[in-house]
Design a protein around this motif. Structure first.
Motif, short mmCIF file in Angstrom:
data_model
loop_
_atom_site.label_atom_id
_atom_site.label_comp_id
_atom_site.label_asym_id
_atom_site.label_seq_id
_atom_site.Cartn_x
_atom_site.Cartn_y
_atom_site.Cartn_z
N PHE A 1 85.02 76.56 32.47
CA PHE A 1 84.97 75.37 33.31
C PHE A 1 84.51 75.71 34.73
O PHE A 1 83.58 75.08 35.26
CB PHE A 1 86.35 74.70 33.35
CG PHE A 1 86.83 74.18 32.04
CD1 PHE A 1 86.27 73.07 31.46
CD2 PHE A 1 87.86 74.83 31.36
CE1 PHE A 1 86.72 72.58 30.24
CE2 PHE A 1 88.31 74.37 30.14
CZ PHE A 1 87.73 73.23 29.57
N THR A 2 85.16 76.69 35.36
CA THR A 2 84.83 76.99 36.75
C THR A 2 83.40 77.49 36.89
O THR A 2 82.69 77.10 37.82
CB THR A 2 85.80 78.05 37.31
OG1 THR A 2 85.74 79.22 36.49
CG2 THR A 2 87.22 77.52 37.32
N PHE A 3 82.95 78.31 35.96
CA PHE A 3 81.61 78.87 36.03
C PHE A 3 80.56 77.79 35.80
O PHE A 3 79.60 77.67 36.58
CB PHE A 3 81.46 79.99 35.00
CG PHE A 3 80.15 80.73 35.10
CD1 PHE A 3 79.98 81.72 36.05
CD2 PHE A 3 79.10 80.45 34.25
CE1 PHE A 3 78.78 82.42 36.15
CE2 PHE A 3 77.90 81.13 34.34
CZ PHE A 3 77.74 82.12 35.29
N SER A 4 80.71 77.00 34.75
CA SER A 4 79.70 75.99 34.43
C SER A 4 79.66 74.87 35.47
O SER A 4 78.58 74.40 35.84
CB SER A 4 79.97 75.39 33.04
OG SER A 4 81.22 74.75 33.00
N LEU A 5 80.83 74.45 35.95
CA LEU A 5 80.86 73.37 36.94
C LEU A 5 80.25 73.81 38.27
O LEU A 5 79.55 73.03 38.93
CB LEU A 5 82.30 72.89 37.15
CG LEU A 5 82.93 72.17 35.97
CD1 LEU A 5 84.43 71.96 36.20
CD2 LEU A 5 82.25 70.83 35.72
N THR A 6 80.51 75.04 38.67
CA THR A 6 79.88 75.56 39.89
C THR A 6 78.38 75.73 39.70
O THR A 6 77.59 75.45 40.61
CB THR A 6 80.50 76.92 40.27
OG1 THR A 6 81.91 76.78 40.38
CG2 THR A 6 79.95 77.43 41.59
N LEU A 7 77.98 76.17 38.52
CA LEU A 7 76.58 76.43 38.24
C LEU A 7 75.73 75.16 38.35
O LEU A 7 74.59 75.21 38.81
CB LEU A 7 76.44 77.02 36.84
CG LEU A 7 75.21 77.87 36.52
CD1 LEU A 7 75.17 79.10 37.40
CD2 LEU A 7 75.23 78.27 35.04
N GLY A 8 76.29 74.02 37.96
CA GLY A 8 75.49 72.80 37.94
C GLY A 8 75.77 71.82 39.07
O GLY A 8 75.08 70.80 39.17
N ASP A 9 76.75 72.11 39.92
CA ASP A 9 77.11 71.16 40.98
C ASP A 9 76.08 71.17 42.10
O ASP A 9 75.54 72.21 42.46
CB ASP A 9 78.48 71.52 41.55
CG ASP A 9 79.04 70.41 42.41
OD1 ASP A 9 78.64 70.34 43.59
OD2 ASP A 9 79.86 69.63 41.93
N TYR A 10 75.79 69.98 42.62
CA TYR A 10 74.88 69.90 43.77
C TYR A 10 75.48 69.11 44.93
O TYR A 10 74.96 69.15 46.05
CB TYR A 10 73.56 69.25 43.35
CG TYR A 10 73.58 67.74 43.26
CD1 TYR A 10 73.14 66.95 44.33
CD2 TYR A 10 74.02 67.10 42.12
CE1 TYR A 10 73.15 65.57 44.26
CE2 TYR A 10 74.03 65.72 42.03
CZ TYR A 10 73.60 64.96 43.10
OH TYR A 10 73.62 63.59 43.01
N ILE A 11 76.60 68.42 44.70
CA ILE A 11 77.19 67.59 45.75
C ILE A 11 77.88 68.46 46.79
O ILE A 11 77.70 68.27 48.00
CB ILE A 11 78.16 66.57 45.14
CG1 ILE A 11 77.40 65.60 44.25
CG2 ILE A 11 78.90 65.81 46.24
CD1 ILE A 11 78.27 64.58 43.57
N ILE A 12 78.71 69.42 46.34
CA ILE A 12 79.42 70.27 47.30
C ILE A 12 78.45 71.06 48.17
O ILE A 12 78.58 71.07 49.40
CB ILE A 12 80.40 71.20 46.56
CG1 ILE A 12 81.56 70.38 45.99
CG2 ILE A 12 80.95 72.28 47.50
CD1 ILE A 12 82.55 71.18 45.17
N PRO A 13 77.43 71.75 47.61
CA PRO A 13 76.48 72.46 48.49
C PRO A 13 75.67 71.52 49.38
O PRO A 13 75.22 71.93 50.45
CB PRO A 13 75.56 73.19 47.50
CG PRO A 13 76.32 73.26 46.23
CD PRO A 13 77.16 72.03 46.19
N GLN A 14 75.50 70.27 48.92
CA GLN A 14 74.75 69.31 49.74
C GLN A 14 75.54 68.89 50.97
O GLN A 14 74.97 68.69 52.04
CB GLN A 14 74.42 68.07 48.88
CG GLN A 14 73.51 67.06 49.55
CD GLN A 14 72.06 67.52 49.57
OE1 GLN A 14 71.69 68.42 48.84
NE2 GLN A 14 71.26 66.89 50.40
#
Length: 316
Positions: free
Chosen positions: A250-263
């Motif tokens: 979960f943590t790896f895949s969700l971080t891998l595809g997230d764009y809102i937090i880095p935005q």
């Protein structure tokens, strides 16, 4: 009198619904098929179909002169992923996902261990509420709240100043690559928010795995003369590892595809999710956006294969 009671209890008539009900009762496999076909069709058409369409788009390329998509099979778009600017995005995202996963595992294990071995009754209920409560609030609200907390004028900077530790915060922000003018526009801030948001997904599988560890194994290890660190390395951690790996999915895949937090929190350097959004929307380069989207799929495919080999799915 008995016949009259039975007649009043049993449904009367031989309508179409009764015949269908009898058919399903005699053929449970048919009932299972009827129940599964609609969701499987939805999954096949909407999810798998869109995934295949995305994959096909990645084998096209943008014509340099017209700016239009050239619908001819080519690997030129995947070659663009290897240029330094694009490869840096992939590497940056992968390293962040690994760092978030390792930090979440380190934080989750003692919490999960306490909940599995010591929390009883109301305290266990309090534990579950405390872990699940952040998931009940809006994702965007949490991210923007952390934006204010990590800002240069935020409460975290104020707390460091009150503790006379501003020099420590300034030293951390002065670190190359991961630092910045404030935590809210640095990789450190992005990392903190990622860990906060995804930590519950690591705690729960780890706690489930630890609950399945028999207490007599730990007692037997101590009785045989093992020190606490030896018991941890050779008994507790190997048995809890499938749960940790399950949480890391979960943590790896969700971080891998997230764009809102880095935005919202972080520097101007892109992650994979941001690159997909930029290429799809601003640049209009759909094939390159599709190629970027394939990267997390390939990485997670390899990751899931390794996790399955290590028995992680047993702890899900």
């Amino acid at each position: 009198m008995t016949d009259l009671s039975a007649t009043s209890i049993l449904p009367a008539g031989n309508g179409p619904m009764r015949r269908v009900s009898d058919l399903f009762w005699r053929r449970p496999a048919l009932l299972l098929t009827v129940m599964l076909v609609p969701p499987l069709l939805w999954l096949g058409v909407i999810y798998v179909g869109s995934l295949i369409a995305l994959l096909l788009q990645s084998f096209f390329a943008i014509d340099e002169f017209s700016g239009m998509i050239n619908y001819e099979f080519t690997l030129a778009t995947y070659e663009q992923l290897l240029i330094p600017s694009n490869f840096d995005i992939i590497l940056r995202t992968l390293l962040m996902a690994l760092a978030v996963t390792l930090a979440s595992a380190a934080l989750a294990f003692p919490i999960a261990y306490y909940a599995a071995r010591y929390a009883k009754g109301k305290w266990k209920a309090f534990f579950y509420i405390g872990i699940m409560l952040p998931l009940w609030s809006s994702y965007l609200v949490k991210v923007y709240a952390w934006k204010l907390i990590l800002a240069k004028e935020g409460i975290l900077t104020w707390a460091f100043a009150k503790l006379h530790l501003s020099w420590l915060l300034d030293g951390v922000l002065a670190l190359p690559v991961i630092g910045g003018n404030s935590l809210s526009i640095s990789y450190i801030g992005t990392f903190i928010v990622f860990v906060y948001v995804w930590l519950p997904y690591m705690i729960l599988p780890t706690q489930a795995a630890l609950e399945r560890v028999p207490g007599n194994l730990i007692e037997a290890s101590a009785d045989l003369g093992a020190k606490p660190d030896q018991t941890f390395r050779h008994v507790l951690f190997p048995l809890a590892l499938p749960g940790i790996i399950a949480g890391s999915i979960f943590t790896f895949s969700l971080t891998l595809g997230d764009y809102i937090i880095p935005q919202i929190i972080g520097s101007s350097r892109l992650f994979i999710g941001q690159a997909v959004y930029t290429q799809q929307g601003t640049a209009g380069n759909v094939p390159l956006a599709a190629a970027f989207s394939v990267v997390p799929i390939v990485i997670m495919g390899i990751y899931l294969w390794i996790a399955k080999r290590m028995g992680a799915f047993d702890a899900l």
